[in-house]
Design an enzyme around this catalytic site. Structure first.
Site, PDB file in Angstrom:
ATOM      1  NE  ARG A 109      -2.628  -0.006   3.423  1.00  0.00           N
ATOM      2  CZ  ARG A 109      -2.649   0.900   4.396  1.00  0.00           C
ATOM      3  NH1 ARG A 109      -3.205   2.053   4.212  1.00  0.00           N
ATOM      4  NH2 ARG A 109      -2.108   0.615   5.567  1.00  0.00           N
ATOM      5  CE  LYS A 158       3.757  11.947  22.498  1.00  0.00           C
ATOM      6  NZ  LYS A 158       5.172  11.831  22.149  1.00  0.00           N
ATOM      7  CG  ASP A 160       4.668   6.631  22.964  1.00  0.00           C
ATOM      8  OD1 ASP A 160       5.366   5.883  22.267  1.00  0.00           O
ATOM      9  OD2 ASP A 160       4.634   7.869  22.813  1.00  0.00           O
ATOM     10  CG  HIS A 198      15.036   6.129  21.316  1.00  0.00           C
ATOM     11  ND1 HIS A 198      13.686   5.979  21.450  1.00  0.00           N
ATOM     12  CD2 HIS A 198      15.265   7.463  21.434  1.00  0.00           C
ATOM     13  CE1 HIS A 198      13.126   7.163  21.626  1.00  0.00           C
ATOM     14  NE2 HIS A 198      14.060   8.080  21.636  1.00  0.00           N
ATOM     15  CE  LYS A 204      16.655   9.832  24.638  1.00  0.00           C
ATOM     16  NZ  LYS A 204      16.361  11.118  24.028  1.00  0.00           N
ATOM     17  CG  HIS A 218      11.276   5.726  26.107  1.00  0.00           C
ATOM     18  ND1 HIS A 218      11.955   4.792  25.368  1.00  0.00           N
ATOM     19  CD2 HIS A 218      10.499   6.397  25.223  1.00  0.00           C
ATOM     20  CE1 HIS A 218      11.596   4.903  24.089  1.00  0.00           C
ATOM     21  NE2 HIS A 218      10.710   5.868  23.983  1.00  0.00           N
ATOM     22  CD  GLU A 227       7.649  13.358  24.031  1.00  0.00           C
ATOM     23  OE1 GLU A 227       8.397  13.305  23.045  1.00  0.00           O
ATOM     24  OE2 GLU A 227       6.719  12.567  24.222  1.00  0.00           O
ATOM     25  CE  LYS A 235       8.190   3.023  22.751  1.00  0.00           C
ATOM     26  NZ  LYS A 235       7.761   4.364  22.273  1.00  0.00           N
TER      27      LYS A 235
HETATM   28  C1  BG6 Z   1       9.299   7.604  21.183  1.00  0.00           C
HETATM   29  C2  BG6 Z   1       7.839   7.832  21.419  1.00  0.00           C
HETATM   30  O1  BG6 Z   1       9.644   6.285  21.534  1.00  0.00           O
HETATM   31  O2  BG6 Z   1      10.060   8.509  21.940  1.00  0.00           O
HETATM   32  C3  BG6 Z   1       7.468   9.258  21.084  1.00  0.00           C
HETATM   33  O3  BG6 Z   1       7.064   6.930  20.631  1.00  0.00           O
HETATM   34  C4  BG6 Z   1       8.376  10.233  21.808  1.00  0.00           C
HETATM   35  O4  BG6 Z   1       6.104   9.514  21.380  1.00  0.00           O
HETATM   36  C5  BG6 Z   1       9.837   9.866  21.595  1.00  0.00           C
HETATM   37  O5  BG6 Z   1       8.122  11.540  21.312  1.00  0.00           O
HETATM   38  C6  BG6 Z   1      10.778  10.728  22.419  1.00  0.00           C
HETATM   39  O6  BG6 Z   1      12.093  10.411  22.082  1.00  0.00           O
HETATM   40  P1  BG6 Z   1      13.220  11.525  21.914  1.00  0.00           P
HETATM   41  O7  BG6 Z   1      14.465  10.782  21.548  1.00  0.00           O
HETATM   42  O8  BG6 Z   1      12.734  12.444  20.850  1.00  0.00           O
HETATM   43  O9  BG6 Z   1      13.332  12.182  23.254  1.00  0.00           O
END
Ligand code: BG6
Length: 481
Positions: free
Chosen positions: A49, A326, A235, A178, A182, A240, A216, A148
């Protein structure tokens, strides 16, 4: 430094948001840093798609690097990188275009390169892609990076693990978070375990409370399809923030190798008390339900703050408050450890609350490039003994060259190519986190509205953390300049 063997990297979800913002620019940065293998090919994939031609994928990557990369996509490194890109669509019932693209990429490298699959796709799609990798034989001689959140609860995480283990051996599986890649999260290990100043005080005798605060300022940025089924808890928190908590709270591992490091982190998760809905605030920013793709009566939370307890010898009685959401006032990534206050009766009786609150903290800002501060009280110059706020600070950017710095994803993709699982999450740890999350997932409190640009629903968040207070908003302007 070890150098990875030749690889064909297959990126599922190559046209998605994560690939555009982080993975494609990150792979190009690895190429610029000379950290990709001598021979590499990158095959983008998606369902038919949203399939692209090779040329359209090159253009897509060029645009992604232009918008989100560290430097312009031009020059000889870019040309070699661009030439390595191709595209092969894969539907669960028709993987042929992908098979052809992988075969062509492998033939162009000669010998037998390794395969690295990166599953940058929404969780519901993991299982069919993994089964396809098994059925087609692509899983051989490969490693797989799984994004994740890993499952949506304990049962689904277990089922996903079973599906993965039907195709891959655990040594081939790289569950990515991720934040663990860091620099300044990794640096917590150095701060804690390499310094006589910090190591002895890192426990309940000296620390009264811990905050891990990751607000964020962005909203959901058009990701409603992913976000509606996920929400802030899955999320950010279960992934994280709790992984960061694992690094902050763990016992010293015997070495930094994958097994001892992950064993110690898992022990922290074992010691977590079940999450109580009464100690959790769920919020939803005003206007979220008007976002395209969001249900008008959505109960998805865009904000979660909660209290966790690590019930072991080091941390019993020390609350860990976690917050993320958010559309909040700032984008920050901050850990604060509150130190036990000494008796202050020899100093002025009317010490203002904000001065008193300022002292006795260790603050770790793990936003890139990050900083660490010890906040304390000092004598203000003058004839009388008046206390004022003071700070000792380390700023990454002022202290070390950033030239060798890698973004979280870049570091972890490199580690996956090298086969180093240290900074990847392990299934027993993840399953334990889902297990302690069960009470909250079963009876989530209704999300409370909050104004975009605020710090979350009041008075709930202030009440949650009392008698302490959220460290953010902080006095960044005064101390971090
Ligand atoms: C992601 C989330 O794993 O991490 C996002 O799905 C989030 O919603 C993001 O904004 C934040 O990561 P970073 O590296 O931008 O701080």
């Amino acid at each position: 430094m070890k150098h990875p063997d030749n690889h064909v990297i297959v990126l599922f979800g190559a046209t998605g948001d994560l690939a555009k913002r982080k993975l494609l620019p990150g792979l190009f940065h690895l190429a610029q840093a000379g950290l990709l293998p001598d021979g590499y090919r990158i095959v983008g994939s998606s369902t038919s798609r949203s399939a692209l031609s090779d040329d359209a994928f090159r253009k897509h990557t060029h645009d992604a690097v232009t918008a989100f990369g560290l430097s312009e996509p031009s020059g000889p490194v870019w040309e070699a990188f661009e030439a390595s890109l191709s595209f092969g669509a894969a539907d669960p019932d028709n993987p042929k275009p992908l098979l052809a693209a992988v075969r062509a990429a492998e033939d162009s490298l000669g010998r037998r390169p390794r395969r690295l699959f990166h599953l940058a796709i929404p969780p519901p799609a993991f299982r069919s892609v993994i089964a396809m990798l098994g059925d087609t034989g692509l899983a051989q001689n490969s490693k797989v990076i799984v994004e994740k959140p890993f499952g949506t609860d304990l049962a689904s995480a277990r089922a996903l693990n079973e599906a993965i283990h039907a195709v891959f051996d655990e040594s081939q599986v790289f569950r990515i978070d991720h934040f663990l890649g860091k620099e300044s999260v990794d640096n917590i290990l150095a701060l804690r375990f390499a310094n006589g100043l910090f190591e002895p005080i890192w426990n309940r005798n000296h620390i009264t409370h811990v905050q891990i605060d990751v607000p964020e300022s962005i909203g959901i940025e058009g990701r409603s399809r992913f976000y509606e089924g996920t929400g802030a808890f899955r999320d950010m928190i279960v992934t994280h923030l709790i992984q960061v908590l694992g690094i902050v709270a763990m016992e010293p591992p015997v070495t930094l190798d994958a097994q001892p490091l992950r064993d110690e982190k898992t022990k922290v998760f074992e010691a977590l008390r079940p999450i109580e809905p009464a100690h959790t605030v769920r919020g939803q920013y005003e206007g979220y339900r008007d976002e395209p793709g969001v249900a008008p009566d959505s109960q998805t939370e865009t904000f979660t703050a909660l209290r966790l307890e690590v019930d072991n010898w080091r941390w019993a009685g020390v609350p860990f408050h976690l917050r993320s959401g958010k559309s909040l006032a700032q984008r920050r990534e901050v850990i604060t450890l509150g130190l036990r206050e000494p008796p202050l009766r020899m100093f002025q009786a009317d010490l203002p609350r904000q001065v008193r609150d300022h002292g006795n903290k260790i603050v770790i800002d793990f936003g890139d490039p990050g900083w660490i501060a010890a906040d304390f009280l000092a004598k203000e110059p003058g004839p009388a003994m008046f206390l004022g706020p003071a700070r000792m600070a380390f700023h990454y950017a002022d202290t070390f060259t950033q030239a060798h710095g890698l973004e979280g994803y870049e570091r972890l993709i490199l580690d996956a190519m090298l086969g180093d699982q240290s900074l990847f999450t392990r299934s027993d740890g993840i399953e334990r986190i889902w297990e302690v999350s069960a009470p909250l997932l079963e009876s989530p409190p209704p999300p409370q509205p909050y104004a975009p640009g605020s710090w979350g629903p009041e008075p709930a968040i202030t009440e949650l953390i009392a008698p302490y207070r959220w460290y953010l908003p902080d006095d960044t302007g005064a101390y971090n300049g």
